[in-house]
Design a protein around this motif. Sequence first.
Motif, PDB file in Angstrom:
ATOM      1  N   LYS A   1      15.702 -28.938 -73.943  1.00  0.00           N
ATOM      2  CA  LYS A   1      16.165 -27.568 -74.153  1.00  0.00           C
ATOM      3  C   LYS A   1      16.429 -27.253 -75.625  1.00  0.00           C
ATOM      4  N   ASN A   2      16.520 -28.278 -76.453  1.00  0.00           N
ATOM      5  CA  ASN A   2      16.852 -28.106 -77.868  1.00  0.00           C
ATOM      6  C   ASN A   2      15.633 -27.600 -78.635  1.00  0.00           C
ATOM      7  N   LYS A   3      15.509 -26.290 -78.707  1.00  0.00           N
ATOM      8  CA  LYS A   3      14.368 -25.675 -79.402  1.00  0.00           C
ATOM      9  C   LYS A   3      14.732 -25.248 -80.826  1.00  0.00           C
ATOM     10  N   TYR A   4      16.012 -24.947 -81.043  1.00  0.00           N
ATOM     11  CA  TYR A   4      16.471 -24.482 -82.341  1.00  0.00           C
ATOM     12  C   TYR A   4      17.690 -25.320 -82.722  1.00  0.00           C
ATOM     13  N   TYR A   5      17.433 -26.366 -83.506  1.00  0.00           N
ATOM     14  CA  TYR A   5      18.482 -27.339 -83.821  1.00  0.00           C
ATOM     15  C   TYR A   5      19.273 -26.879 -85.045  1.00  0.00           C
ATOM     16  N   LEU A   6      20.460 -26.324 -84.781  1.00  0.00           N
ATOM     17  CA  LEU A   6      21.333 -25.834 -85.849  1.00  0.00           C
ATOM     18  C   LEU A   6      22.647 -26.614 -85.877  1.00  0.00           C
ATOM     19  N   GLY A   7      22.660 -27.795 -85.276  1.00  0.00           N
ATOM     20  CA  GLY A   7      23.910 -28.535 -85.139  1.00  0.00           C
ATOM     21  C   GLY A   7      24.048 -29.719 -86.065  1.00  0.00           C
ATOM     22  N   GLY A   8      23.057 -29.996 -86.874  1.00  0.00           N
ATOM     23  CA  GLY A   8      23.086 -31.205 -87.690  1.00  0.00           C
ATOM     24  C   GLY A   8      23.861 -31.049 -88.980  1.00  0.00           C
ATOM     25  N   SER A   9      23.953 -32.151 -89.714  1.00  0.00           N
ATOM     26  CA  SER A   9      24.713 -32.152 -90.966  1.00  0.00           C
ATOM     27  C   SER A   9      23.942 -32.787 -92.114  1.00  0.00           C
ATOM     28  N   CYS A  10      22.723 -33.240 -91.872  1.00  0.00           N
ATOM     29  CA  CYS A  10      21.906 -33.853 -92.924  1.00  0.00           C
ATOM     30  C   CYS A  10      20.945 -32.817 -93.504  1.00  0.00           C
ATOM     31  N   VAL A  11      20.822 -32.822 -94.825  1.00  0.00           N
ATOM     32  CA  VAL A  11      19.814 -31.964 -95.435  1.00  0.00           C
ATOM     33  C   VAL A  11      18.436 -32.389 -94.919  1.00  0.00           C
ATOM     34  N   LEU A  12      17.560 -31.416 -94.757  1.00  0.00           N
ATOM     35  CA  LEU A  12      16.236 -31.623 -94.174  1.00  0.00           C
ATOM     36  C   LEU A  12      15.620 -32.942 -94.624  1.00  0.00           C
ATOM     37  N   PRO A  13      15.367 -33.863 -93.691  1.00  0.00           N
ATOM     38  CA  PRO A  13      14.848 -35.186 -94.069  1.00  0.00           C
ATOM     39  C   PRO A  13      13.512 -35.099 -94.799  1.00  0.00           C
ATOM     40  N   MET A  14      13.320 -36.032 -95.716  1.00  0.00           N
ATOM     41  CA  MET A  14      12.055 -36.139 -96.430  1.00  0.00           C
ATOM     42  C   MET A  14      11.117 -37.093 -95.709  1.00  0.00           C
ATOM     43  N   THR A  15       9.828 -36.874 -95.879  1.00  0.00           N
ATOM     44  CA  THR A  15       8.849 -37.888 -95.517  1.00  0.00           C
ATOM     45  C   THR A  15       8.707 -38.858 -96.691  1.00  0.00           C
ATOM     46  N   VAL A  16       8.088 -39.998 -96.442  1.00  0.00           N
ATOM     47  CA  VAL A  16       7.828 -40.950 -97.528  1.00  0.00           C
ATOM     48  C   VAL A  16       6.960 -40.289 -98.596  1.00  0.00           C
ATOM     49  N   GLU A  17       5.961 -39.543 -98.151  1.00  0.00           N
ATOM     50  CA  GLU A  17       5.082 -38.877 -99.107  1.00  0.00           C
ATOM     51  C   GLU A  17       5.857 -37.885 -99.971  1.00  0.00           C
ATOM     52  N   GLU A  18       6.753 -37.119 -99.352  1.00  0.00           N
ATOM     53  CA  GLU A  18       7.526 -36.146-100.109  1.00  0.00           C
ATOM     54  C   GLU A  18       8.436 -36.840-101.119  1.00  0.00           C
ATOM     55  N   LEU A  19       9.015 -37.967-100.736  1.00  0.00           N
ATOM     56  CA  LEU A  19       9.872 -38.711-101.658  1.00  0.00           C
ATOM     57  C   LEU A  19       9.101 -39.083-102.924  1.00  0.00           C
ATOM     58  N   PHE A  20       7.882 -39.572-102.758  1.00  0.00           N
ATOM     59  CA  PHE A  20       7.115 -40.000-103.927  1.00  0.00           C
ATOM     60  C   PHE A  20       6.586 -38.817-104.727  1.00  0.00           C
ATOM     61  N   ASP A  21       6.253 -37.729-104.057  1.00  0.00           N
ATOM     62  CA  ASP A  21       5.866 -36.517-104.783  1.00  0.00           C
ATOM     63  C   ASP A  21       7.042 -35.993-105.606  1.00  0.00           C
TER      64      ASP A  21
ATOM     65  N   THR B   1       9.778 -37.641-106.717  1.00  0.00           N
ATOM     66  CA  THR B   1      10.263 -38.541-107.770  1.00  0.00           C
ATOM     67  C   THR B   1       9.206 -38.841-108.824  1.00  0.00           C
ATOM     68  N   GLY B   2       7.931 -38.661-108.494  1.00  0.00           N
ATOM     69  CA  GLY B   2       6.870 -38.996-109.427  1.00  0.00           C
ATOM     70  C   GLY B   2       6.529 -40.469-109.461  1.00  0.00           C
ATOM     71  N   GLU B   3       7.138 -41.252-108.581  1.00  0.00           N
ATOM     72  CA  GLU B   3       6.818 -42.678-108.492  1.00  0.00           C
ATOM     73  C   GLU B   3       5.438 -42.868-107.855  1.00  0.00           C
ATOM     74  N   SER B   4       4.839 -44.023-108.112  1.00  0.00           N
ATOM     75  CA  SER B   4       3.505 -44.312-107.587  1.00  0.00           C
ATOM     76  C   SER B   4       3.588 -44.850-106.162  1.00  0.00           C
ATOM     77  N   MET B   5       3.013 -44.107-105.222  1.00  0.00           N
ATOM     78  CA  MET B   5       2.991 -44.581-103.845  1.00  0.00           C
ATOM     79  C   MET B   5       2.061 -45.784-103.705  1.00  0.00           C
ATOM     80  N   GLU B   6       1.002 -45.834-104.511  1.00  0.00           N
ATOM     81  CA  GLU B   6       0.081 -46.961-104.442  1.00  0.00           C
ATOM     82  C   GLU B   6       0.788 -48.255-104.848  1.00  0.00           C
ATOM     83  N   ASN B   7       1.581 -48.199-105.921  1.00  0.00           N
ATOM     84  CA  ASN B   7       2.342 -49.380-106.332  1.00  0.00           C
ATOM     85  C   ASN B   7       3.355 -49.783-105.275  1.00  0.00           C
ATOM     86  N   PHE B   8       3.950 -48.764-104.650  1.00  0.00           N
ATOM     87  CA  PHE B   8       4.938 -49.008-103.595  1.00  0.00           C
ATOM     88  C   PHE B   8       4.303 -49.791-102.442  1.00  0.00           C
TER      89      PHE B   8
END
Length: 382
Positions: free
Chosen positions: A21-41, A43-50
């Motif tokens: 039933k949870n279609k509109y989740y407005l109850g959380g407290s964490c800022v929108l989670p990042m994907t691994v790809e977004e983290l590297f985009d 920060t500018g770190e190299s995902m290939e090196n990672f």
Amino acid sequence: MMRIDDFTLENWLNPACDSEKNKYYLGGSCVLPMTVEELFDLTGESMENFFEELKHMNLGYPRFEGTPRTRKALSKLYKNVEPDEVILCHGGTGANATVCYALIESTDNIISIMPNYQQFYSIPRSIGAELREVDLKIKDGYKLDLSEVRAAADKNTKAILFTNPNNPTGSVLSLEEMRELVEIAKSVDAWIICDEMYRGLDEEYMPSFADLYDKAIVTASSSKIYSMAGTRVGWIICHDAETRKRLFNWRSYDSICGGIFDEWIFAIALDHVDKIFERSRKIVNANKAVIDKWIEKNPYLHQYADAHGTTYLVHYDLDVPAEKFCDDLLDQKGVLVCHGDCFYIPHTFRITLSHAHELEEGLRRIDEYIDELVAQGKAIKN
């Protein structure tokens, strides 16, 4: 056998999150989670090196005291903290539990500033400590009356426990209030134990109790404003070497150490923490503007705190208990917010300023639900 209260927030919210039933989740407290790809985009770190390093990562136990890179980066979040004063734990709940169990005894009394995260009153109570509650003043913007804290403290007070910024209201203590609270703690030789999970959203540096008091212990985690709850990195800041030994000893019984992958990838984020904070502030401020306008237009809703966290605690003028309000809202409208009975504040709900999918549609559905309650004669006349 030691008994502990049901963990109201987690036991209600987590199953609700998993509901179909949870279609509109407005109850959380964490800022929108990042994907691994977004983290590297970001920060500018190299995902290939990672990924190349990942191939050769040793999956045995990491260092007992924690990854040096992570501890060093965490120490830089404060003004007066050294890397060896950082204890890494399994998440923020692991940090809070470690502190409570290692420090508090049945012969102590503790002061819990309410509303509070439940670990900071249910764990001491389960140990047998005397619990003394001091309530934030709702109509004053959820401000703390320091004279009430002073009156509650005595020679047997082991610690003053609270969240700053406050969970769920987002209210914060000013630097002057923080210093006065330190003086109260000093007067009875008590610890200040502060959950600072939401610290860092202000543009300017937000003072920490770790900056102000040798007997302050602060906790935080990768979850809330860092958008990396899945990494389960929590930490404790403690200046006193003997107390750190006690904390490490208790953690040995609990989790032994952290996760090597979790600490490693979180260190990458910490090395670029200004970019993480900038992202979080942008998301929270944008959602806050939308929710402020929404509350202003609805005569049955009120929000009292100058919020510096990722949530609002919204009061409603409707004759419906908080848990039923939120259960029915989820059942009938597919919107999930967190009921205020989790924080012992009736006729309220906690709403996110951060992780919000289709925020405006979710708010529209809450308005629709409230209109239906008003039509049923549920409005409370003030």
